[in-house]
Design an enzyme around this catalytic site. Structure first.
Site, PDB file in Angstrom:
ATOM      1  N   GLY A  11      45.208  77.645  30.593  1.00  0.00           N
ATOM      2  CA  GLY A  11      43.819  77.623  31.466  1.00  0.00           C
ATOM      3  C   GLY A  11      43.890  79.093  32.354  1.00  0.00           C
ATOM      4  N   ARG A  72      44.493  77.999  23.953  1.00  0.00           N
ATOM      5  CA  ARG A  72      45.662  76.826  23.923  1.00  0.00           C
ATOM      6  C   ARG A  72      45.678  76.839  22.298  1.00  0.00           C
ATOM      7  NH1 ARG A  72      42.788  74.701  28.597  1.00  0.00           N
ATOM      8  NH2 ARG A  72      44.498  74.703  30.022  1.00  0.00           N
ATOM      9  N   ASP A 103      52.628  75.514  33.089  1.00  0.00           N
ATOM     10  CA  ASP A 103      53.796  74.849  32.530  1.00  0.00           C
ATOM     11  C   ASP A 103      53.892  75.056  30.984  1.00  0.00           C
ATOM     12  OD1 ASP A 103      56.010  73.195  33.043  1.00  0.00           O
ATOM     13  OD2 ASP A 103      54.934  71.677  32.084  1.00  0.00           O
ATOM     14  N   SER A 105      52.521  77.068  28.930  1.00  0.00           N
ATOM     15  CA  SER A 105      52.764  78.640  28.532  1.00  0.00           C
ATOM     16  C   SER A 105      54.189  79.116  28.770  1.00  0.00           C
ATOM     17  CB  SER A 105      51.853  79.628  29.234  1.00  0.00           C
ATOM     18  OG  SER A 105      50.402  79.149  29.130  1.00  0.00           O
ATOM     19  N   THR A 125      48.412  79.368  37.179  1.00  0.00           N
ATOM     20  CA  THR A 125      47.597  78.152  37.122  1.00  0.00           C
ATOM     21  C   THR A 125      47.011  77.974  38.665  1.00  0.00           C
ATOM     22  OG1 THR A 125      47.783  75.997  36.755  1.00  0.00           O
ATOM     23  CG2 THR A 125      49.977  76.861  37.288  1.00  0.00           C
ATOM     24  N   ASP A 127      46.779  74.744  39.484  1.00  0.00           N
ATOM     25  CA  ASP A 127      46.981  73.452  39.757  1.00  0.00           C
ATOM     26  C   ASP A 127      48.448  73.460  40.883  1.00  0.00           C
ATOM     27  OD1 ASP A 127      45.249  72.403  37.934  1.00  0.00           O
ATOM     28  OD2 ASP A 127      46.669  71.729  36.380  1.00  0.00           O
ATOM     29  N   ASP A 129      51.275  73.479  40.089  1.00  0.00           N
ATOM     30  CA  ASP A 129      52.521  72.229  39.519  1.00  0.00           C
ATOM     31  C   ASP A 129      53.636  72.829  39.060  1.00  0.00           C
ATOM     32  OD1 ASP A 129      51.306  73.468  37.428  1.00  0.00           O
ATOM     33  OD2 ASP A 129      50.906  71.297  36.377  1.00  0.00           O
ATOM     34  N   ARG A 171      45.565  68.617  36.839  1.00  0.00           N
ATOM     35  CA  ARG A 171      45.752  67.707  35.491  1.00  0.00           C
ATOM     36  C   ARG A 171      46.791  66.498  35.929  1.00  0.00           C
ATOM     37  NH1 ARG A 171      46.810  71.385  30.638  1.00  0.00           N
ATOM     38  NH2 ARG A 171      48.255  72.048  31.966  1.00  0.00           N
ATOM     39  N   GLY A 185      38.312  68.624  56.296  1.00  0.00           N
ATOM     40  CA  GLY A 185      38.296  67.519  57.435  1.00  0.00           C
ATOM     41  C   GLY A 185      37.600  66.479  56.505  1.00  0.00           C
ATOM     42  N   VAL A 252      33.700  75.915  38.247  1.00  0.00           N
ATOM     43  CA  VAL A 252      33.671  76.763  39.219  1.00  0.00           C
ATOM     44  C   VAL A 252      34.911  76.968  39.902  1.00  0.00           C
ATOM     45  CG1 VAL A 252      31.120  76.450  39.292  1.00  0.00           C
ATOM     46  CG2 VAL A 252      32.851  75.240  40.835  1.00  0.00           C
TER      47      VAL A 252
HETATM   48  P1  ADP Z   1      49.081  75.857  30.629  1.00  0.00           P
HETATM   49  O1  ADP Z   1      50.231  76.916  30.324  1.00  0.00           O
HETATM   50  O2  ADP Z   1      48.107  76.090  31.692  1.00  0.00           O
HETATM   51  O3  ADP Z   1      50.049  74.572  31.359  1.00  0.00           O
HETATM   52  P2  ADP Z   1      49.072  74.523  28.093  1.00  0.00           P
HETATM   53  O4  ADP Z   1      49.704  73.281  28.457  1.00  0.00           O
HETATM   54  O5  ADP Z   1      47.554  74.184  27.221  1.00  0.00           O
HETATM   55  O6  ADP Z   1      48.564  75.458  29.343  1.00  0.00           O
HETATM   56  O7  ADP Z   1      49.703  75.310  27.332  1.00  0.00           O
HETATM   57  C1  ADP Z   1      49.455  76.530  26.772  1.00  0.00           C
HETATM   58  C2  ADP Z   1      49.905  76.924  25.329  1.00  0.00           C
HETATM   59  O8  ADP Z   1      51.333  77.100  25.652  1.00  0.00           O
HETATM   60  C3  ADP Z   1      49.985  75.651  24.345  1.00  0.00           C
HETATM   61  O9  ADP Z   1      48.484  75.652  23.977  1.00  0.00           O
HETATM   62  C4  ADP Z   1      50.885  76.227  23.165  1.00  0.00           C
HETATM   63  O10 ADP Z   1      50.644  77.219  22.569  1.00  0.00           O
HETATM   64  C5  ADP Z   1      51.955  76.765  24.331  1.00  0.00           C
HETATM   65  N1  ADP Z   1      53.210  75.633  24.608  1.00  0.00           N
HETATM   66  C6  ADP Z   1      52.838  74.498  25.381  1.00  0.00           C
HETATM   67  N2  ADP Z   1      53.979  73.651  25.542  1.00  0.00           N
HETATM   68  C7  ADP Z   1      54.697  74.254  24.512  1.00  0.00           C
HETATM   69  C8  ADP Z   1      56.032  73.988  24.272  1.00  0.00           C
HETATM   70  N3  ADP Z   1      56.636  73.106  24.611  1.00  0.00           N
HETATM   71  N4  ADP Z   1      56.875  74.904  23.265  1.00  0.00           N
HETATM   72  C9  ADP Z   1      56.170  76.121  22.979  1.00  0.00           C
HETATM   73  N5  ADP Z   1      54.821  76.542  23.211  1.00  0.00           N
HETATM   74  C10 ADP Z   1      54.195  75.455  24.076  1.00  0.00           C
HETATM   75  O1  F6P Z   2      45.822  73.712  34.106  1.00  0.00           O
HETATM   76  C1  F6P Z   2      44.912  74.213  34.883  1.00  0.00           C
HETATM   77  C2  F6P Z   2      43.641  73.311  34.852  1.00  0.00           C
HETATM   78  O2  F6P Z   2      42.606  74.040  35.434  1.00  0.00           O
HETATM   79  C3  F6P Z   2      43.606  71.830  35.093  1.00  0.00           C
HETATM   80  O3  F6P Z   2      43.471  71.718  36.366  1.00  0.00           O
HETATM   81  C4  F6P Z   2      42.548  71.129  34.247  1.00  0.00           C
HETATM   82  O4  F6P Z   2      42.804  69.880  33.847  1.00  0.00           O
HETATM   83  C5  F6P Z   2      42.698  71.947  33.042  1.00  0.00           C
HETATM   84  O5  F6P Z   2      43.052  73.321  33.415  1.00  0.00           O
HETATM   85  C6  F6P Z   2      41.218  72.263  32.211  1.00  0.00           C
HETATM   86  O6  F6P Z   2      41.348  73.345  31.426  1.00  0.00           O
HETATM   87  P1  F6P Z   2      40.276  73.569  30.247  1.00  0.00           P
HETATM   88  O7  F6P Z   2      39.017  72.716  30.594  1.00  0.00           O
HETATM   89  O8  F6P Z   2      40.130  75.005  30.006  1.00  0.00           O
HETATM   90  O9  F6P Z   2      40.941  72.844  29.053  1.00  0.00           O
END
Ligand code: ADP
Ligand code: F6P
Length: 329
Positions: A11, A72, A103, A105, A125, A127, A129, A171, A185, A252
């Site tokens: 994201g 993704r 996380d 990525s 991100t 989030d 997190d 998420r 508030g 947004v």
């Molecule tokens: P974010 O990075 O915002 O947490 P995602 O969890 O969707 O978003 O991860 C983004 C991309 O990172 C995934 O579509 C995938 O290509 C890669 N990815 C996620 N988890 C793994 C993993 N365990 N090993 C390798 N690549 C991963």
């Molecule tokens: O990981 C960031 C985030 O903004 C989350 O809070 C949300 O659930 C997710 O991305 C939504 O992403 P998309 O609609 O782009 O898949």
């Protein structure tokens, strides 16, 4: 280290552009060639590689999103996808990679590091997190966007004595919801880290409705449930007298021009990532810890759960915010 590349994944978050700009400018300053990979890991597999220079990144510091674009990519989670990515990196003689994302990525970044590439991750991100860093790039901007929107909702809530449920992103984390409940508030935060107590929420709303402050705002983190589901469950109690309306803020929250905080954080982390690669660092994330930018090994921070800051939980409790019951471990 002669040639480095940067990509954004997952994201988008406001601050990714300033981070790419900083990586490019710092890389050029160090005498490196800098390449951009378009469209995240998908673009890496598809060989979407472009040269970056000072001119291309000029003016990007103001823009939300990522001009390199993001994706993704399920293919990259598989061995075949990662092997293909390594081939493309080899073909372009890329010695070091900088990955900006959340996380997932950074798990992908670690996977490439384990295949022998030098990789530095930047937490990108909204989030907030990612374990090991106080803040991620984009969090501050998202918080500021949310509070300005909730402030606007307050006006209509007060005019109609209504309760508003506002669904925010997050998420698996209630960070955005808790922080914006405090800073707008609002009365209730519904967050995944704590179990919702519908009875007590109904009591809070009833008390408010009977008082001079006859409107309320409830902030719901999407990671608990959609706002619609929350409203249905609250209505099932049959104890809420006032009208309730729902606003889902949606994407947004990612769209505002990065705040000063995020521009600076992104710039500092981008620079740190380049310095890390040129000094031989092989697999770590840039982290903001007590105002300082540090490097933390992927293995030290990934696979760990980041809880909510204890002082913010205490603050919420002490100023009377309803946020549910502790979940027994
Ligand atoms: P974010 O990075 O915002 O947490 P995602 O969890 O969707 O978003 O991860 C983004 C991309 O990172 C995934 O579509 C995938 O290509 C890669 N990815 C996620 N988890 C793994 C993993 N365990 N090993 C390798 N690549 C991963
Ligand atoms: O990981 C960031 C985030 O903004 C989350 O809070 C949300 O659930 C997710 O991305 C939504 O992403 P998309 O609609 O782009 O898949």
């Amino acid at each position: 280290m002669k040639r480095i590349a940067v990509l954004t994944s997952g994201g988008d978050s406001p601050g990714m552009n300033p981070a790419i700009r900083s990586v490019t400018r710092a890389g050029l300053h160090k005498g490196l060639e800098v390449l951009g990979i378009r469209n995240g890991y998908q673009g890496l597999i598809d060989d979407e590689v472009m040269p970056l220079d000072s001119h291309i990144v000029s003016g990007r510091i103001r823009d939300a999103g990522t001009f390199l674009q993001s994706s993704r990519c399920p293919e990259f989670v598989k061995e075949s996808g990662q092997l293909r990515a390594m081939e493309v990196l080899k073909k372009h003689r890329i010695d070091g990679l900088i990955v900006i994302g959340g996380d997932g990525s950074l798990n992908g970044a670690r996977a490439l590091h384990r295949r022998g590439l030098s990789v530095i991750g930047l937490p990108g991100t909204i989030d907030n997190d990612l374990f090991g860093t106080d803040m991620g790039i984009g969090v501050d901007t998202a918080l500021n966007t949310i509070i300005s929107l909730v402030d606007m909702i307050r006006a209509t809530a007060a005019s109609h004595r209504r309760c508003f449920v506002v669904e925010v992103m997050g998420r698996g984390s209630g960070y955005l919801a808790l922080m914006t409940t405090i800073s707008t508030g609002s009365q209730v935060a519904v967050i995944p880290e704590y179990r919702v107590n519908y009875e007590r929420i109904a009591q809070v709303l009833d008390r408010r409705f009977s008082s001079h402050h006859n409107n309320s705002v409830i902030i719901v983190a999407e990671g608990v449930c959609p706002g619609t589901v929350f409203m249905e469950r609250l209505a099932e109690l049959g104890k809420v007298r006032q009208e309730i309306r729902l606003t889902v803020l949606g994407h947004v929250q990612r769209g505002a021009s990065p705040t000063h905080y995020d521009r600076l954080l992104a710039s500092r982390m981008g620079e740190m990532a380049v310095l890390a690669l040129t000094s031989g660092e092989k697999g770590s994330m840039t982290a903001a810890v007590n105002g300082k930018i540090q490097l933390r090994d992927f293995d030290e921070i990934l696979d760990k759960h980041k809880g909510l800051p204890a002082d913010s939980i205490r603050l919420a409790r002490n100023i009377g915010i309803e946020f549910g019951d502790a979940v027994e471990s």
